[in-house]
Design an enzyme around this catalytic site. Structure first.
Site, PDB file in Angstrom:
ATOM      1  N   GLY A 184     -11.910  -2.804  12.544  1.00  9.85           N
ATOM      2  CA  GLY A 184     -10.458  -2.118  11.953  1.00  9.85           C
ATOM      3  C   GLY A 184      -9.760  -2.800  10.830  1.00  9.85           C
ATOM      4  O   GLY A 184     -10.271  -3.931  10.389  1.00  9.85           O
ATOM      5  N   ARG A 274      -4.549  -3.058  19.823  1.00 14.02           N
ATOM      6  CA  ARG A 274      -3.273  -3.417  20.587  1.00 14.02           C
ATOM      7  C   ARG A 274      -2.948  -2.566  21.771  1.00 14.02           C
ATOM      8  O   ARG A 274      -2.692  -1.340  21.492  1.00 14.02           O
ATOM      9  CB  ARG A 274      -2.263  -3.884  19.573  1.00 14.02           C
ATOM     10  CG  ARG A 274      -2.485  -4.751  18.418  1.00 14.02           C
ATOM     11  CD  ARG A 274      -1.651  -4.954  17.098  1.00 14.02           C
ATOM     12  NE  ARG A 274      -0.341  -5.279  17.842  1.00 14.02           N
ATOM     13  CZ  ARG A 274      -0.054  -6.720  17.826  1.00 14.02           C
ATOM     14  NH1 ARG A 274      -0.942  -7.489  17.520  1.00 14.02           N
ATOM     15  NH2 ARG A 274       1.344  -6.753  18.266  1.00 14.02           N
ATOM     16  N   HIS A 451      -3.221   4.783 -19.630  1.00 16.87           N
ATOM     17  CA  HIS A 451      -4.321   3.974 -19.935  1.00 16.87           C
ATOM     18  C   HIS A 451      -3.859   2.841 -20.549  1.00 16.87           C
ATOM     19  O   HIS A 451      -3.019   2.707 -21.233  1.00 16.87           O
ATOM     20  CB  HIS A 451      -5.041   5.296 -21.087  1.00 16.87           C
ATOM     21  CG  HIS A 451      -6.212   4.304 -21.676  1.00 16.87           C
ATOM     22  ND1 HIS A 451      -7.395   3.947 -20.938  1.00 16.87           N
ATOM     23  CD2 HIS A 451      -6.299   3.673 -22.658  1.00 16.87           C
ATOM     24  CE1 HIS A 451      -7.990   3.410 -21.562  1.00 16.87           C
ATOM     25  NE2 HIS A 451      -7.618   3.150 -22.570  1.00 16.87           N
TER      26      HIS A 451
END
Ligand SMILES: Cc1cc2nc3c(=O)[nH]c(=O)nc-3n(C[C@H](O)[C@H](O)[C@H](O)COP(=O)(O)OP(=O)(O)OC[C@H]3O[C@@H](n4cnc5c(N)ncnc54)[C@H](O)[C@@H]3O)c2cc1C
Length: 472
Positions: A184, A274, A451
């Protein structure tokens, strides 16, 4: 006589301290009980902040390692990382931020009651640290006691060789070999940190792919990049036992093909999730409804006991997993404080929670993955645009990754945006706003993207959904 407050918050993590500040802003007399010596909870002390500080060090090392390419001359000296300086700088950042929360408490006239809180019923809270203090909440108690690393059967965390993220952020030396259980966010972030620092890193993931909550295309891209960087990943791999011996750990693994293997590493980092923190809180004693150890709440974060709310990592809303993220706990804290102050509260849309994983290359995602959208019955269209085509990515020398947009065919509505590569954890903000505003793909196409920026990939991926990317 107990000290009286309108609101008592238990726990000063990102859920609790933010809830307290919002409650105080709205005129409620507020106290926060926190047992640690510093404010900020997991995020500031052991989580988001220290890990991302370490990742910035890893990034700095990467730039220096590629100095030649940048035309920067550093002579023939070997490039190395000084872990003492890394830890000193990281700790300075953590301390600065925790002191910042203390300052905000003073500014908002919030009392920090130091010690461990125990619920006593009818608005009562006892606080233990030396003497016992007795507090009473006139209006509401908010429980925000968070989470703590959780082990798995067969793997006993000794915090010396079989460690959690709490220890991994504090290593004073770079391990020669590091095995990581779980891929994870926590697992892959530490993989990036210690691989860059020079460790030989092996990831052991039970599910068939890395970062299993992400879109499958993102997982595949990360796996490819990690392979290139020399990180070994075993997916569909079950750790059956880990034994500390001498200066290392022997890890028994059952691999996807049925074979077994023992891997030796200096450390095994257990990053498998957890669990909630409710020890000593007397949750059962006051009759709080629990589910698998988590405090059960409704969509307004009310528990079944009047006058007690709960938020953050310690809660479950029932059903699928509640995201354990700092920004989720804070959002829940704000909603709860506003509701207590009598303001209208609107439920959070958990489909619109951005997820950021700061591994290298980093990941940003929000909304439904392609697979989730199909599962929910959408007729799905996707568009993908690679970062490698962008001028900005080429300038930065970071051309890996892409933006992938998942949309509904029927109404052209945006369902999810998934990206991996440079600045993805920042770019995901645009996608989060677009989802919240119920944007269509057409509206993203008509949004002008500056841009040269990485954000052009979002506009281009939107074009790609309609089969018409300009620069492909
Ligand atoms: C390594 C790691 C990296 C992470 N990175 C990110 C990230 O990049 N982004 C992100 O969004 N999330 C991240 N997270 C998750 C994030 O840290 C948590 O989701 C967040 O801290 C949860 O906040 P919380 O307020 O619910 O609980 P916590 O932050 O756990 O705070 C709870 C507090 O309550 C106190 N407490 C507990 N019981 C009592 C008691 N009885 N009396 C008094 N005080 C008590 C604790 O001492 C603690 O300070 C990370 C987590 C880890 C472990």
């Amino acid at each position: 006589m107990p000290q009286e407050y309108d609101v008592i918050v238990i726990g000063a993590g990102t859920g609790g301290y933010v809830a307290a500040i919002r409650a105080a802003q709205l005129g409620l007399k507020t106290a926060v009980v926190e047992k640690q010596k510093a404010l900020g909870g997991t995020c500031l002390l052991w989580g988001c902040i220290p890990t991302k500080a370490l990742l910035e060090h890893a990034h700095a090392l990467k730039v220096v390692q590629h100095a030649k390419e940048w035309g920067v001359t550093i002579g023939d000296a070997a490039v190395a990382i000084d872990m003492n300086q890394v830890q000193t700088r990281k700790d300075r950042i953590v301390t600065g931020l925790t002191k910042g929360v203390e300052f905000l408490f003073k500014k908002n006239k919030i009392d920090w009651i130091k010690g461990t809180a125990r619920l006593t019923g009818h608005g009562g809270v006892d606080v233990f640290e030396g003497d016992t203090q007795t507090l009473r909440a006139r209006t509401e108690i908010i429980v925000a006691t968070g989470s703590t690393p959780r082990g798995v059967p067969g793997v006993e965390i000794d915090r010396k060789r079989i460690i959690t993220s709490d220890e991994a952020i504090q290593l004073r030396g770079v391990p020669g070999t590091l095995a990581i259980m779980g891929s994870g966010a926590v697992g892959v972030e530490f993989a990036s940190i210690y691989n860059r620092f020079g460790s030989d890193v092996t990831i052991l993931e039970l599910l068939p792919r890395l970062v299993p909550v992400e879109d499958e295309a993102v997982s595949a891209e990360l796996e490819k990049s990690f392979r290139k960087q020399g990180i070994t990943s075993h997916t569909s791999a079950k750790v059956t036992r880990a034994t500390v011996s001498g200066d290392g750990v022997d890890i028994d693994v059952q691999l996807g093909d049925g074979s077994t293997k023992t891997i030796r590493a200096d450390y095994l980092l257990v990053a498998t999730g957890r669990g909630p923190v409710t020890a000593g809180l007397n949750a059962d004693g006051v009759g709080l409804q629990m589910e698998k150890g988590y405090i059960k709440v409704d969509a307004e974060y009310k528990t079944n006991v009047p006058g007690i709310s709960a938020i953050g990592d310690v809660i479950t809303l029932g059903g699928p997993g509640h995201p354990q993220l700092a920004h989720v706990s804070s959002a829940e804290g704000i909603i709860t404080a506003e509701r207590i102050a009598g303001q209208e509260s609107r439920p959070l849309n958990y489909d619109h929670v951005p997820g950021c994983t700061y591994c290298d290359p980093e990941i940003g995602s929000v909304g439904l993955t392609e697979a989730e959208a199909k599962k929910r019955g959408y007729d799905v269209r996707v568009g993908t645009f690679p970062f490698g085509v962008l001028g900005r990515a080429k300038m930065a020398g970071e051309t890996e990754g892409f933006v992938k947009i998942v949309a509904g065919k029927q109404y052209d509505e945006l369902l999810g945006v998934h990206m991996i590569g440079l600045r993805s954890t920042e770019l995901v903000a645009e996608a989060t706003v677009a989802l919240r505003l119920e944007s269509t793909v057409e509206e993203l196409i008509r949004t002008i993207h500056a841009h040269p920026t990485m954000s052009e990939a979002i506009g281009e991926a939107a074009h790609a959904v309609h089969g018409a990317a300009i620069h492909l």
